[in-house]
Enzyme design. Sequence first.
Site, mmCIF file in Angstrom:
data_model
loop_
_atom_site.group_PDB
_atom_site.id
_atom_site.type_symbol
_atom_site.label_atom_id
_atom_site.label_comp_id
_atom_site.label_asym_id
_atom_site.label_seq_id
_atom_site.Cartn_x
_atom_site.Cartn_y
_atom_site.Cartn_z
ATOM 1 N N ARG A 125 0.828 -1.208 0.000
ATOM 2 C CA ARG A 125 0.000 0.000 0.000
ATOM 3 C C ARG A 125 0.861 1.257 0.000
ATOM 4 N NH1 ARG A 125 -5.065 1.885 3.832
ATOM 5 N NH2 ARG A 125 -5.270 3.963 2.928
ATOM 6 N N ARG A 147 -6.669 2.937 -3.028
ATOM 7 C CA ARG A 147 -5.719 2.092 -2.312
ATOM 8 C C ARG A 147 -5.850 0.644 -2.758
ATOM 9 N NH1 ARG A 147 -9.022 3.558 2.274
ATOM 10 N NH2 ARG A 147 -8.371 5.661 1.784
ATOM 11 N N ASP A 162 -6.939 -1.809 2.181
ATOM 12 C CA ASP A 162 -7.181 -1.040 3.411
ATOM 13 C C ASP A 162 -7.773 -2.008 4.423
ATOM 14 O OD1 ASP A 162 -7.635 1.262 5.103
ATOM 15 O OD2 ASP A 162 -9.711 1.354 4.392
ATOM 16 N N ASP A 206 -9.312 -1.897 8.322
ATOM 17 C CA ASP A 206 -9.715 -1.056 9.448
ATOM 18 C C ASP A 206 -10.356 -1.923 10.533
ATOM 19 O OD1 ASP A 206 -9.022 1.257 7.993
ATOM 20 O OD2 ASP A 206 -11.045 1.455 7.169
HETATM 21 C C1 X6L Z 1 -18.807 13.475 3.829
HETATM 22 C C2 X6L Z 1 -17.465 13.598 4.077
HETATM 23 C C3 X6L Z 1 -19.331 12.239 3.613
HETATM 24 C C4 X6L Z 1 -16.655 12.475 4.121
HETATM 25 C C5 X6L Z 1 -18.525 11.111 3.643
HETATM 26 C C6 X6L Z 1 -16.837 8.770 3.851
HETATM 27 C C7 X6L Z 1 -14.942 10.130 3.996
HETATM 28 C C8 X6L Z 1 -16.030 7.660 3.839
HETATM 29 C C9 X6L Z 1 -14.127 9.014 3.973
HETATM 30 C C10 X6L Z 1 -17.181 11.226 3.898
HETATM 31 C C11 X6L Z 1 -16.317 10.024 3.922
HETATM 32 C C12 X6L Z 1 -14.662 7.786 3.896
HETATM 33 C C13 X6L Z 1 -13.722 3.305 0.926
HETATM 34 C C14 X6L Z 1 -14.502 4.242 0.249
HETATM 35 C C15 X6L Z 1 -12.929 5.251 1.310
HETATM 36 C C16 X6L Z 1 -14.086 1.933 0.827
HETATM 37 C C17 X6L Z 1 -15.901 2.610 -0.586
HETATM 38 C C18 X6L Z 1 -13.814 6.550 3.881
HETATM 39 C C19 X6L Z 1 -12.354 6.601 3.616
HETATM 40 N N1 X6L Z 1 -12.745 3.953 1.592
HETATM 41 N N2 X6L Z 1 -15.575 3.916 -0.503
HETATM 42 N N3 X6L Z 1 -13.988 5.461 0.497
HETATM 43 N N4 X6L Z 1 -15.179 1.644 0.062
HETATM 44 N N5 X6L Z 1 -16.960 2.236 -1.307
HETATM 45 O O1 X6L Z 1 -13.463 1.030 1.377
HETATM 46 O O2 X6L Z 1 -14.302 5.461 4.085
HETATM 47 S S1 X6L Z 1 -11.987 6.573 1.896
HETATM 48 MG MG MG Z 2 -11.010 2.632 5.517
HETATM 49 MG MG MG Z 3 -7.673 2.464 6.964
#
Ligand code: X6L
Ligand code: MG
Ligand code: MG
Length: 172
Positions: free
Chosen positions: A83, A92, A95, A97
């Site tokens: 990563r 990525r 990931d 978590d």
């Molecule tokens: C407003 C602001 C609304 C921020 C949502 C949601 C930010 C999720 C980060 C958010 C907000 C994340 C994955 C992803 C990411 C994943 C899918 C995160 C971190 N990781 N989308 N986006 N799957 N489908 O594993 O989860 S970045």
């Molecule tokens: Mg994550």
């Molecule tokens: Mg993470």
Amino acid sequence: MNTAYLSLGSNIGDRLDMLQEAVRIVMNHEDLQVSRISSIYETAPVGFTDQASFLNMVIEVQSDLSAVKILSICLETEQVLGRIREFRWGPRCIDLDILLYNDENMESENLIIPHPRMHERGFVLVPLLELNPNLNHPITGVPFRQYGEEQKEGVHLWKTFDGVDAFVHSEN
Ligand code: X6L
Ligand code: MG
Ligand code: MG
């Protein structure tokens, strides 16, 4: 013995292979047993939406290790699989978590449990509820099932779980 739930995601490279390799690495830790594996879901990206769709899944693990130690196994697994962190919320190859650790609530600089926004994310809730439909949020007490009902948009079953051996050994 402690029960933890880990969320896995990938949207770069051979996404299925990345998830399989990550689960294999976690399974090979002798201090940690993988007790349940969800199906794999293809999910629309959230947070930063201008990126490829993800494959996401959740595993349940049993261990006497602390949450902090399990976090270090997650980070080490990400490193082994190559990563590279380019930017926050960016693409990525893998990931990992920690979502839950028993029903504990803990907060340190590097680790917050339960994962702070897990109840807003269909890509976490749908596979988590597949493994354990009766979990409640450790802080609010609200059943995850209740959060999950509003968060199924953009989450599609991609590969049904059909056994640990099929998951860990399949070549496609
Ligand atoms: C407003 C602001 C609304 C921020 C949502 C949601 C930010 C999720 C980060 C958010 C907000 C994340 C994955 C992803 C990411 C994943 C899918 C995160 C971190 N990781 N989308 N986006 N799957 N489908 O594993 O989860 S970045
Ligand atoms: Mg994550
Ligand atoms: Mg993470």
